[in-house]
Design a protein around this motif. Structure first.
Motif, short mmCIF file in Angstrom:
data_model
loop_
_atom_site.label_atom_id
_atom_site.label_comp_id
_atom_site.label_asym_id
_atom_site.label_seq_id
_atom_site.Cartn_x
_atom_site.Cartn_y
_atom_site.Cartn_z
N ALA A 1 0.59 -1.17 0.02
CA ALA A 1 0.02 -0.04 -0.04
C ALA A 1 0.82 1.06 0.04
O ALA A 1 0.68 2.25 -0.86
N TRP A 2 1.99 1.20 0.88
CA TRP A 2 2.75 2.34 0.63
C TRP A 2 3.52 2.70 -0.45
O TRP A 2 3.58 3.92 -0.98
N MET A 3 3.95 1.68 -1.13
CA MET A 3 4.77 1.81 -2.39
C MET A 3 3.70 2.22 -3.64
O MET A 3 4.30 3.10 -4.52
N VAL B 1 3.22 5.92 -3.12
CA VAL B 1 4.68 6.42 -3.75
C VAL B 1 4.56 6.48 -5.32
O VAL B 1 4.60 7.71 -5.77
N LYS B 2 4.29 5.44 -5.82
CA LYS B 2 4.16 5.32 -7.33
C LYS B 2 3.28 6.16 -7.87
O LYS B 2 3.35 6.77 -8.99
N ALA B 3 2.29 6.33 -7.28
CA ALA B 3 1.11 7.40 -7.71
C ALA B 3 1.40 8.90 -7.67
O ALA B 3 0.40 9.74 -8.31
#
Length: 661
Positions: free
Chosen positions: A306-308, A311-313
């Motif tokens: 969820a964190w990654m 970040v990607k978004a």
């Protein structure tokens, strides 16, 4: 024929051209032709003191020295298991009371995985009694020698030399055994103390080739000799003055006379020679295939999905980079170990939330790649480690790996294992250095410079003078960019020393109170320092003397030595502004006021401006100090020293007040 083969091995790989520097030279061809057949020096036996050594009371070529190294000799060889065995012996004469500290002997070695061991230690102190005619030799008993663990990789052997005093001669010797020639250290002829004689000999293993580079002053001769039939190389230098600490100096290593070694090739069992990292492309190939470096860059780090995904978004690439950098910095602790590669591996660092600088920054690169950013490993040599020579692909020139991120035309250097640096700033230890981008297509040597971010301070002072000449006031200091980083770290390290270093040093008796710090945790804002201060009166007869040089950054001239060996490297550009508004009492008048002045270096690299004005009992002062260059060569030292001497004199000129008639 043997001489020709050795010449080809040691010279042709790297000596494509002579490398000339103003103060230091790395010149293989010159050494091979001029000094190769010079005789090597024979030294007295262990414990045998010569009359010249006994009568020595000062170093003839470095008269300020507190002690002198009479000789430092070592020989490197190997046994049947191809362990590296170095036998070393050092003799020192203590000349002054301050030199007794050199009787505390410490020998560092790598203990992890039994990489290295120190044994066969012998040591003694020799003093002379009966008016200096009878030697009194006190040997160090084995029971007094002890070992101390420094960290998980390094230990130290301590030798407490007995009865060390001015006039003492101390001598010790030992044997260092390491696993292999990968742990061959560079040889330093020079150190803080002057050295009368230093030599090192190296026996190269069968079927192996070693390259070497010599760094030395043009004025100091060196002996380089090949021993026929043995494959041994001998290096010798004599009468080298000590290199002591100098303000704003580059890495000491860059200026010490020394020789560097690196394995350059080996012969296979079926013939033919394999060259080892003889070009930067070979360096890339070698490190990218190594388990502690390249093979750590494609690990599947089990981060929270969820964190990654969050970040990607993020729509702005810089925000992605900053989010990952800050996450790694805050969550993975540095264990104090350095190096260019991983020690325990990026996955273990993630699991333990702790690792070496290599573990952490290679982990950072993994996460940046996963977020879709263009990032490459960057091998760096911090200024304290030494300069990188692009002509020679020596991997030992680097001491750390960082992340190199490309976003459009912008380039970012990230270090999640050092003191915190905002992602939009280059870490201070690598400004004005060369680094190596590790990539087959976009790799190569680059120069890290900073021309926009500065060491910038703005000081505002509101104060009043009473009838006695005492000053009381309030100060506000805004420290921006690198000045902010420096002061935040100093504050966190030692708050009492912080006050003395930045505030109370400017005037005897200056006292401060009510210090308040703002924006300690906001790296996009200047560090605000607010405090009250008071200065006792300075009286000379009927006159009151007022010091205007307060919190400017130039309390005194830092350049006082007559000789400078190293460059002056500020790291970044400097910008300091001081604005003062000082209320004068009705009972006092200005008797003498320093004149307005602008002083500038001929090349405009340093500028000082001072403007003073008095109106209606209000004294207004403005100082501005700025630089347009951050590095000055040792050859320019006299000009910089003279400029700072004049500048300090101007800034310390005082306002003279006198009681009105």
């Amino acid at each position: 024929m043997a001489l020709l083969v050795l010449y080809l091995i040691f010279v042709t790989i790297y000596c494509l051209k002579l490398l000339y520097m103003k103060r230091f030279v790395c010149s293989w061809l010159l050494l091979a032709i001029v000094n190769l057949c010079a005789a090597q020096t024979t030294l007295p036996e262990f414990g045998v003191i010569t009359p010249e050594e006994r009568s020595l009371t000062e170093c003839p070529f470095d008269k300020e020295a507190d002690a002198v190294v009479i000789f430092d000799e070592a020989s490197a060889d190997h046994n049947d298991q191809y362990n590296l065995i170095v036998t070393r012996r050092i003799r020192i004469k203590i000349l002054k009371q301050k030199g007794t500290k050199y009787g505390d002997i410490a020998i560092h070695y790598r203990h992890k995985d039994d990489i290295q061991y120190i044994n066969d230690i012998e040591a003694y102190t020799c003093n002379y009694t009966n008016n200096g005619t009878i030697p009194d030799i006190k040997k160090v008993p084995t029971s007094a020698i002890y070992r101390q663990k420094i960290n998980e990789q390094w230990s130290v052997v301590k030798i407490p030399m007995p009865d060390v005093q001015p006039g003492s001669i101390i001598e010790y010797k030992y044997v260092s055994t390491a696993k292999n020639y990968n742990y061959l250290d560079d040889w330093y002829f020079q150190r803080e103390l002057p050295v009368m004689h230093s030599h090192f000999s190296l026996a190269v293993m069968p079927n192996y080739e070693f390259a070497y580079r010599v760094f030395k002053s043009e004025q100091l001769p060196i002996v380089v000799k090949q021993e026929k039939g043995s494959g041994r190389i001998y290096f010798e230098m004599n009468n080298i003055a000590g290199l002591r600490d100098e303000p704003f100096m580059d890495a000491e290593k860059d200026y010490l006379q020394h020789v560097e070694f690196q394995l350059s090739g080996y012969q296979g069992v079926f013939g033919g020679t394999t060259k080892y990292m003889t070009t930067w492309a070979e360096v890339t190939r070698e490190v990218m295939g190594h388990s502690s470096f390249g093979l750590q860059l494609n690990k599947n780090i089990p981060v929270d999905d969820a964190w990654m995904n969050k970040v990607k978004a993020m729509p702005v690439p810089f925000e992605k980079m900053a989010a990952i950098y800050n996450f790694v910095y805050k969550n993975i602790n540095w264990n104090g170990f350095g190096g260019i590669g991983a020690v325990d591996g990026v996955k273990e660092a993630w699991e333990k939330k702790k690792g070496s600088s290599g573990d952490i920054n290679l982990l950072l690169i993994n996460l940046l790649k996963e977020a879709g950013l263009e990032v490459y490993p960057l091998l760096v040599s911090e200024r304290g480690h030494g300069k990188v020579n692009p002509e020679y692909p020596f991997i030992d020139q680097f001491n750390k790996v960082m992340a190199y991120v490309l976003i459009g035309d912008n380039k970012y250097v990230l270090d999640a294992a050092g003191p915190y640096t905002p992602p939009f700033m280059i870490p201070f230890p690598v400004i004005n250095t060369k680094a190596f981008v590790v990539n087959r297509k976009k790799g190569g040597i680059i120069t890290l410079t900073e021309t926009e971010k500065k060491d910038q301070n703005t000081v505002s002072i509101h104060a009043r003078i009473d009838e006695s000449g005492a000053m009381t006031g309030q100060a506000l200091i805004l420290s921006n960019e690198y000045a902010r980083l420096t002061r935040v770290r100093a504050w966190e390290r030692d708050r009492d020393n912080f006050r003395e270093k930045y505030y109370t040093v400017y005037q005897a008796g200056l006292k401060m109170d009510s210090l308040v710090m703002h924006n300690l945790d906001n790296d996009s804002m200047p560090l605000e320092q607010q405090f009250g201060f008071s200065i006792p009166p300075t009286v000379s007869g009927d006159y009151k003397l007022i010091n205007l040089n307060l919190f400017s950054g130039i309390a005194k001239n830092p350049f006082i030595s007559d000789i400078r060996f190293t460059n002056i490297d500020y790291g970044c550009l400097q910008s300091h502004t001081v604005v003062e508004a000082i209320e004068l009492p009705e009972s006092l008048k200005v008797e003498s006021l320093p004149r307005n002045i602008r002083m500038i270096m001929p090349d405009t690299s340093i500028t000082l401006t001072r403007i003073l004005n008095v109106k209606d009992n209000l004294l207004q002062v403005k100082y501005t100090i700025a630089t347009t260059r951050s590095v000055f060569t040792a050859d320019e030292y006299d000009y910089v020293k003279d400029f700072y001497k004049k500048m300090a004199g101007i800034m310390n000129e005082q306002v003279v007040l006198k009681k009105k008639e």
